[in-house]
Structures are given as C-alpha cells and as structure tokens.
Scaffold this motif. Structure first.
Motif, PDB file in Angstrom:
ATOM      1  N   ARG A 190       6.739   1.244 -21.348  1.00 53.91           N
ATOM      2  CA  ARG A 190       7.535   1.107 -22.490  1.00 53.91           C
ATOM      3  C   ARG A 190       8.830   0.463 -22.412  1.00 53.91           C
ATOM      4  N   GLY A 191       9.284   0.161 -20.958  1.00 51.28           N
ATOM      5  CA  GLY A 191      10.351  -0.289 -20.641  1.00 51.28           C
ATOM      6  C   GLY A 191      11.472   0.771 -20.655  1.00 51.28           C
ATOM      7  N   ASP A 192      11.216   1.922 -20.601  1.00 52.77           N
ATOM      8  CA  ASP A 192      12.233   3.084 -20.477  1.00 52.77           C
ATOM      9  C   ASP A 192      12.679   3.527 -18.982  1.00 52.77           C
ATOM     10  N   LEU A 193      11.952   3.049 -18.153  1.00 50.43           N
ATOM     11  CA  LEU A 193      11.992   3.132 -17.043  1.00 50.43           C
ATOM     12  C   LEU A 193      11.865   1.939 -15.970  1.00 50.43           C
ATOM     13  N   THR A 194      12.757   1.585 -15.039  1.00 49.58           N
ATOM     14  CA  THR A 194      12.427   0.525 -14.073  1.00 49.58           C
ATOM     15  C   THR A 194      11.882   0.921 -12.868  1.00 49.58           C
ATOM     16  N   LEU A 195      11.112   0.107 -12.117  1.00 46.25           N
ATOM     17  CA  LEU A 195      10.596   0.370 -10.749  1.00 46.25           C
ATOM     18  C   LEU A 195      11.532   0.959  -9.936  1.00 46.25           C
ATOM     19  N   ARG A 196      12.699   0.434  -9.685  1.00 47.25           N
ATOM     20  CA  ARG A 196      13.753   0.759  -8.740  1.00 47.25           C
ATOM     21  C   ARG A 196      14.276   2.237  -9.371  1.00 47.25           C
ATOM     22  N   ASP A 197      14.464   2.455 -10.513  1.00 50.10           N
ATOM     23  CA  ASP A 197      14.999   3.914 -10.815  1.00 50.10           C
ATOM     24  C   ASP A 197      14.019   4.870 -10.741  1.00 50.10           C
ATOM     25  N   ALA A 198      12.477   4.446 -10.904  1.00 46.79           N
ATOM     26  CA  ALA A 198      11.485   5.376 -10.783  1.00 46.79           C
ATOM     27  C   ALA A 198      11.365   5.739  -9.206  1.00 46.79           C
ATOM     28  N   THR A 199      11.620   4.625  -8.378  1.00 41.36           N
ATOM     29  CA  THR A 199      11.353   5.118  -6.862  1.00 41.36           C
ATOM     30  C   THR A 199      12.773   5.790  -6.656  1.00 41.36           C
ATOM     31  N   GLU A 200      13.588   5.709  -6.827  1.00 38.60           N
ATOM     32  CA  GLU A 200      14.950   6.468  -6.469  1.00 38.60           C
ATOM     33  C   GLU A 200      14.907   7.650  -6.871  1.00 38.60           C
ATOM     34  N   ALA A 201      14.268   8.031  -8.079  1.00 36.94           N
ATOM     35  CA  ALA A 201      14.013   9.344  -8.478  1.00 36.94           C
ATOM     36  C   ALA A 201      12.888  10.118  -8.112  1.00 36.94           C
ATOM     37  N   GLY A 202      12.064   9.572  -7.295  1.00 34.49           N
ATOM     38  CA  GLY A 202      10.989  10.178  -6.578  1.00 34.49           C
ATOM     39  C   GLY A 202       9.804  10.241  -7.705  1.00 34.49           C
ATOM     40  N   ARG A 203       9.823   9.400  -8.572  1.00 31.48           N
ATOM     41  CA  ARG A 203       8.641   9.379  -9.770  1.00 31.48           C
ATOM     42  C   ARG A 203       7.784   8.369  -9.323  1.00 31.48           C
ATOM     43  N   ILE A 204       7.809   7.727  -8.426  1.00 34.36           N
ATOM     44  CA  ILE A 204       6.840   6.399  -8.021  1.00 34.36           C
ATOM     45  C   ILE A 204       6.933   6.145  -6.441  1.00 34.36           C
ATOM     46  N   THR A 205       6.214   5.952  -5.821  1.00 34.64           N
ATOM     47  CA  THR A 205       6.189   5.759  -4.268  1.00 34.64           C
ATOM     48  C   THR A 205       5.504   4.425  -4.430  1.00 34.64           C
ATOM     49  N   ILE A 206       6.007   3.406  -3.826  1.00 35.60           N
ATOM     50  CA  ILE A 206       5.511   1.891  -3.510  1.00 35.60           C
ATOM     51  C   ILE A 206       5.432   1.680  -1.994  1.00 35.60           C
ATOM     52  N   THR A 207       4.326   1.317  -1.383  1.00 36.45           N
ATOM     53  CA  THR A 207       3.912   0.952  -0.214  1.00 36.45           C
ATOM     54  C   THR A 207       3.329  -0.293   0.136  1.00 36.45           C
ATOM     55  N   GLY A 208       3.676  -0.969   1.347  1.00 38.25           N
ATOM     56  CA  GLY A 208       2.879  -2.211   1.316  1.00 38.25           C
ATOM     57  C   GLY A 208       4.140  -3.086   2.010  1.00 38.25           C
ATOM     58  N   GLU A 209       3.766  -4.014   2.897  1.00 36.53           N
ATOM     59  CA  GLU A 209       4.595  -4.953   3.606  1.00 36.53           C
ATOM     60  C   GLU A 209       4.612  -6.331   3.149  1.00 36.53           C
ATOM     61  N   SER A 210       3.819  -6.613   1.991  1.00 34.47           N
ATOM     62  CA  SER A 210       3.976  -7.828   1.347  1.00 34.47           C
ATOM     63  C   SER A 210       5.219  -8.188   0.643  1.00 34.47           C
TER      64      SER A 210
END
Length: 219
Positions: A190-210
């Motif tokens: 919906r655009g209510d949350l950005t990936l960076r904000d979600a990551t900083e808030a611990g709501r999303i985990t992004i892994t990988g070295e690419s």
C-alpha cells in the motif's frame, strides 16, 4: 464451448470485459502468472470454484487467446495450462485491481481462504524499479518467490517474459531473501511502509550479498 457473452458495445472497455469480465477469469490469470499449472493445481488454489465452471472458463480463455493447453514431456506427461503473451499482458490490470482493493483487506473474515503466493503481485508492484533478480519471500502462510525486472515483449503487447512469481522456493539460488509477516507485506504494497523503515523496526529481515539485496536494504 459455451456461447460468447457480450455487452455488444463498440467500446474497448466493454470488449475487454467480454473477454475477462466473467467471474474467476482474472483469478485464473493470477494463478497462471506463476507459470504453467495443471488443472488440479488450479482447482486447489481457487477455493470455491466448481469443476464445471473452471473447465468452462479455461475453454473460454483458450478461445480468446489468453491461454494455451499443452502436454508436458515424459516422465510428467500431463496437460498444463499457461498464459499466452496477451494473457501475461494482464499483469498490470491485476496489480491495479489489487491496489484499488487493498483497503478492503483491513480485516480478514473467518471464511476467507488464503495462499501465500496471493501476496506476490502486490509485493512485486512495491518492489518495481529496485533492480533485477529473484527474491525469495517467507510469510507466516508459506513461501513464494518473485522475479524483478521482467521485460515487456514487442511494443508492450506480449507482457512479461515468463513467470513473474512462483510458489515455494525459487528453482535457483535467490538474489535476496525477505522474511516478514502478512501485515507488513500489505503495508509495503500500500505504500504505508518502506523497506528501510520496516527493516529498522524489525518487521522485515532482508538477507543476501547481491546488489539487489543491498538495494532492498537501502530502499
């Protein structure tokens, strides 16, 4: 084959609805955007559709040039349905409908079925323009993967080049892995949350070295 139902109006929107306006048709397209599917797989992931209606819709879609039916080579030797280029070109239509309907998902009803891969298209739209590659996604409901950077066909008429998402783990090593809950996934769409904000808030985990994984963490 069932007789063609038509609005009998010389209007492009009416002609489009002649082809895809019947109940279940666009949801069949949603399923086939993941690639070739057997009839039994389609029926399993379209809870509520009768076998007669599903068979009728698939015949109509083949007649209208949206799908084809082919036999897989041995050892599978089963028939599968898949989208034509014109069928795959319905991707932005489904994404626009999903965006319009997102506010209606405020609360899940007790009778609502759910499949993890149904969240692939809204998530794909929120990740557009961030790079190319395969992203493996883990939700509470299960796993799916999305392919970013699919190319359009000639003059945009053929749609994305191949499946834009798939159920379960990616067939190859993904460029990035996302782990999040369903609520965060819909907030991203919906655009209510950005990936960076979600990551900083611990709501999303992004892994990988690419490079794609790095871009996702910085977005």
């Amino acid at each position: 084959m069932s007789p063609r139902r038509s609005y009998d109006q010389y209007c492009s929107a009416a002609r489009a609805l002649d082809a895809v306006g019947d109940r279940w048709t666009l949801l069949i397209v949603r399923e086939l955007l993941a690639g070739p599917r057997r009839y039994t797989d389609l029926h399993a992931d379209l809870p509520g559709v009768s076998t007669d209606v599903l068979a009728s819709r698939l015949k109509d879609m083949e007649r209208d040039g949206l799908t084809t039916r082919r036999r897989m080579p041995p050892p599978g030797a089963v028939y599968v349905y898949e989208l034509t280029g014109r069928g795959r070109a319905l991707l932005p239509v489904l994404q626009a409908l999903g965006e319009w309907g997102a506010p209606l998902l405020a609360q899940r009803r007790p009778t609502d079925a759910v499949r993890a891969h149904w969240f692939a298209l809204p998530l794909l739209r929120s990740l557009e323009g961030l790079g190319e590659g395969t992203v493996q996604v883990q939700l509470d409901e299960g796993e799916f993967h999305v392919r970013l950077g699919a190319e359009d066909g000639p003059e945009g008429l053929e749609g994305p080049d191949g499946p834009v998402y798939g159920e379960g783990p990616a067939p190859e090593e993904p460029d990035a892995r996302l782990s999040l809950d369903t609520e965060a996934c819909m907030a991203l769409a919906r655009g209510d949350l950005t990936l960076r904000d979600a990551t900083e808030a611990g709501r999303i985990t992004i892994t990988g070295e690419s490079q794609l994984a790095k871009t996702l963490r910085e977005s």
